[in-house]
Design a protein around this motif. Structure first.
Motif, mmCIF file in Angstrom:
data_model
loop_
_atom_site.group_PDB
_atom_site.id
_atom_site.type_symbol
_atom_site.label_atom_id
_atom_site.label_comp_id
_atom_site.label_asym_id
_atom_site.label_seq_id
_atom_site.Cartn_x
_atom_site.Cartn_y
_atom_site.Cartn_z
ATOM 1 N N LEU A 121 0.822 -1.203 0.000
ATOM 2 C CA LEU A 121 0.000 0.000 0.000
ATOM 3 C C LEU A 121 0.859 1.256 0.000
ATOM 4 O O LEU A 121 1.727 1.432 0.860
ATOM 5 N N PRO A 122 0.650 2.175 -0.961
ATOM 6 C CA PRO A 122 1.376 3.453 -0.956
ATOM 7 C C PRO A 122 0.835 4.357 0.136
ATOM 8 O O PRO A 122 -0.349 4.698 0.146
ATOM 9 N N LEU A 123 1.681 4.745 1.064
ATOM 10 C CA LEU A 123 1.219 5.456 2.252
ATOM 11 C C LEU A 123 1.010 6.953 2.053
ATOM 12 O O LEU A 123 0.227 7.572 2.773
ATOM 13 N N LYS A 124 1.708 7.541 1.084
ATOM 14 C CA LYS A 124 1.662 8.991 0.952
ATOM 15 C C LYS A 124 0.721 9.475 -0.149
ATOM 16 O O LYS A 124 0.580 10.679 -0.357
ATOM 17 N N THR A 125 0.087 8.534 -0.839
ATOM 18 C CA THR A 125 -0.899 8.901 -1.855
ATOM 19 C C THR A 125 -2.222 9.245 -1.171
ATOM 20 O O THR A 125 -2.641 8.543 -0.247
ATOM 21 N N ARG A 126 -2.855 10.331 -1.598
ATOM 22 C CA ARG A 126 -4.135 10.679 -0.992
ATOM 23 C C ARG A 126 -5.143 9.557 -1.227
ATOM 24 O O ARG A 126 -5.189 8.957 -2.309
ATOM 25 N N ILE A 127 -5.954 9.287 -0.230
ATOM 26 C CA ILE A 127 -6.867 8.151 -0.295
ATOM 27 C C ILE A 127 -7.812 8.256 -1.490
ATOM 28 O O ILE A 127 -8.128 7.260 -2.140
ATOM 29 N N LYS A 128 -8.246 9.475 -1.806
ATOM 30 C CA LYS A 128 -9.175 9.609 -2.924
ATOM 31 C C LYS A 128 -8.517 9.301 -4.276
ATOM 32 O O LYS A 128 -9.218 9.126 -5.275
ATOM 33 N N LYS A 129 -7.175 9.206 -4.291
ATOM 34 C CA LYS A 129 -6.456 8.858 -5.515
ATOM 35 C C LYS A 129 -6.116 7.364 -5.583
ATOM 36 O O LYS A 129 -5.577 6.892 -6.589
ATOM 37 N N LEU A 130 -6.406 6.624 -4.529
ATOM 38 C CA LEU A 130 -6.084 5.205 -4.501
ATOM 39 C C LEU A 130 -7.025 4.417 -5.408
ATOM 40 O O LEU A 130 -8.167 4.815 -5.654
ATOM 41 N N SER A 131 -6.546 3.281 -5.890
ATOM 42 C CA SER A 131 -7.413 2.379 -6.647
ATOM 43 C C SER A 131 -8.430 1.760 -5.696
ATOM 44 O O SER A 131 -8.291 1.837 -4.465
ATOM 45 N N ARG A 132 -9.428 1.110 -6.259
ATOM 46 C CA ARG A 132 -10.448 0.490 -5.401
ATOM 47 C C ARG A 132 -9.821 -0.586 -4.507
ATOM 48 O O ARG A 132 -10.166 -0.709 -3.333
ATOM 49 N N GLY A 133 -8.881 -1.342 -5.075
ATOM 50 C CA GLY A 133 -8.215 -2.371 -4.291
ATOM 51 C C GLY A 133 -7.383 -1.783 -3.161
ATOM 52 O O GLY A 133 -7.364 -2.308 -2.042
ATOM 53 N N GLN A 134 -6.676 -0.703 -3.439
ATOM 54 C CA GLN A 134 -5.865 -0.051 -2.403
ATOM 55 C C GLN A 134 -6.753 0.546 -1.308
ATOM 56 O O GLN A 134 -6.410 0.485 -0.126
ATOM 57 N N LEU A 135 -7.902 1.105 -1.711
ATOM 58 C CA LEU A 135 -8.841 1.645 -0.728
ATOM 59 C C LEU A 135 -9.378 0.518 0.162
ATOM 60 O O LEU A 135 -9.509 0.676 1.382
ATOM 61 N N SER A 136 -9.666 -0.624 -0.443
ATOM 62 C CA SER A 136 -10.109 -1.780 0.333
ATOM 63 C C SER A 136 -9.039 -2.207 1.320
ATOM 64 O O SER A 136 -9.334 -2.574 2.462
ATOM 65 N N ALA A 137 -7.776 -2.154 0.892
ATOM 66 C CA ALA A 137 -6.670 -2.552 1.767
ATOM 67 C C ALA A 137 -6.589 -1.647 2.997
ATOM 68 O O ALA A 137 -6.291 -2.123 4.105
ATOM 69 N N VAL A 138 -6.870 -0.351 2.825
ATOM 70 C CA VAL A 138 -6.851 0.564 3.970
ATOM 71 C C VAL A 138 -7.845 0.087 5.028
ATOM 72 O O VAL A 138 -7.525 -0.005 6.223
ATOM 73 N N GLY A 139 -9.066 -0.233 4.600
ATOM 74 C CA GLY A 139 -10.080 -0.692 5.540
ATOM 75 C C GLY A 139 -9.726 -2.009 6.197
ATOM 76 O O GLY A 139 -9.897 -2.190 7.407
ATOM 77 N N VAL A 140 -9.211 -2.941 5.405
ATOM 78 C CA VAL A 140 -8.829 -4.252 5.933
ATOM 79 C C VAL A 140 -7.728 -4.110 6.982
ATOM 80 O O VAL A 140 -7.758 -4.748 8.047
ATOM 81 N N ILE A 141 -6.736 -3.266 6.700
ATOM 82 C CA ILE A 141 -5.633 -3.063 7.651
ATOM 83 C C ILE A 141 -6.148 -2.485 8.960
ATOM 84 O O ILE A 141 -5.767 -2.935 10.045
ATOM 85 N N ILE A 142 -7.036 -1.502 8.873
ATOM 86 C CA ILE A 142 -7.604 -0.922 10.094
ATOM 87 C C ILE A 142 -8.386 -1.981 10.874
ATOM 88 O O ILE A 142 -8.245 -2.116 12.099
ATOM 89 N N GLY A 143 -9.206 -2.757 10.166
ATOM 90 C CA GLY A 143 -10.011 -3.764 10.825
ATOM 91 C C GLY A 143 -9.192 -4.822 11.531
ATOM 92 O O GLY A 143 -9.554 -5.284 12.620
#
Length: 308
Positions: A121-143
């Motif tokens: 996961l690219p940490l410094k990319t704004r979330i709204k610029k992430l791909s759908r898969g990368q956005l899903s990864a953010v949620g999974v990591i938090i969970g």
């Protein structure tokens, strides 16, 4: 077992639509649940109410014995990860993880760092610029890294490819074995999560139609395959939830565990028995429930018409 969530007579209405219809159930401590059902069945509504992000029309919800609404002490013990999670426009994954670390008392940064590497996961990319898969990864990591006592996953991993989804399943199981907690996993990918879940909750048209251990569910149905006449003779008097026929061969799904005598009868009749996957069973069960509901409605309408 100790229930961490107790739901009694829960109903949610949106004007003329009943999203959740008088449901009651309990969620046990340190268990992985599959909350399964079709789109619009009421799964997200139930989870939103349990996490105090929505309000019930009627009924009672208790989490750790208390009402969750405006109850910070209870809410910080739960994590709700959903596909449609919103973030500030200028937020990056770093911001999301730092915020999660402040809110969840069991947050484990070392585990989060491992997951960040796993999902690349690219940490410094704004979330709204992430791909759908990368956005899903953010949620999974938090969970996962939150290690909340109760964690809800409302299909946040749909944007992940097959490899990334398997990483999620593997990390969930491994961490759950070392750090037990209650996990409620909502998914359309039933066969993929079948080996993860210990208990099945199936909701259909706002009602709970199945609340059983996964092992019990697997034993409650079978496919009987063979000559149509022999199949029909065997299934007579049994509850049939699906039937397919091609020429002189039929495949019929019946509810109920098969006894040793049943299996001997099947062998004498030259019939085969094939297992019913969890996905097949849930699909067939919800279809059967819908057919019964339609039949009941038609009968009621006919009776009403006859009385006029």
């Amino acid at each position: 077992m100790t229930p961490v969530i107790e739901v009694t007579g829960l109903t949610k209405r949106y004007r003329e639509t009943v999203a959740v219809d008088d449901v009651s159930f309990a969620i046990e401590k340190d268990t992985i649940y599959g909350l399964l059902g079709r789109n619009g069945a009421g799964k997200t509504t139930v989870m939103s109410i349990l996490t105090a992000q929505n309000f019930a029309t009627s009924g009672d919800v208790r989490v750790f014995g208390e009402h969750p609404y405006e109850n910070a002490r209870i809410l910080q013990r739960m994590c709700f990860v959903r596909e449609s999670q919103k973030y500030p426009d200028d937020a990056t994954p770093i911001h999301a993880f730092r915020t999660a670390g402040l809110f969840f008392p069991n947050w484990n940064q070392e585990f989060a760092d491992q997951l960040i590497d796993d999902f690349q996961l690219p940490l410094k990319t704004r979330i709204k610029k992430l791909s759908r898969g990368q956005l899903s990864a953010v949620g999974v990591i938090i969970g996962l890294a939150a290690r909340a006592e109760i964690t809800f996953f409302d299909e946040p991993y749909l944007g992940l490819d097959a490899v990334a989804r398997q990483i999620f399943y593997d990390r969930l199981l491994a961490d759950y074995s070392e750090n037990p907690r209650t996990v409620i996993l909502s998914s359309h990918l039933i066969d993929e999560v079948a080996n993860l879940i210990e208990r099945v909750l199936v909701i259909d048209r706002g009602r709970i139609i199945m609340d059983e251990s996964t092992d019990a569910v697997r034993d409650r149905a079978a496919n009987i395959v063979g000559d149509t006449a022999a199949v029909n003779a065997f299934v007579a008097g049994r509850e049939v939830i699906h039937r397919e026929t091609l020429g002189h061969v039929s495949s019929v799904t019946v509810l109920g565990a098969l006894t040793a005598a049943d299996r001997e009868k099947l062998a004498r009749s030259g019939l085969d028995v094939t297992p019913v996957s969890l996905q097949q069973l849930i699909v067939r069960t919800t279809q059967h429930a819908a057919e019964n509901a339609a039949s009941t409605h038609s009968a009621a309408s006919a009776e009403e018409g006859a009385l006029r």
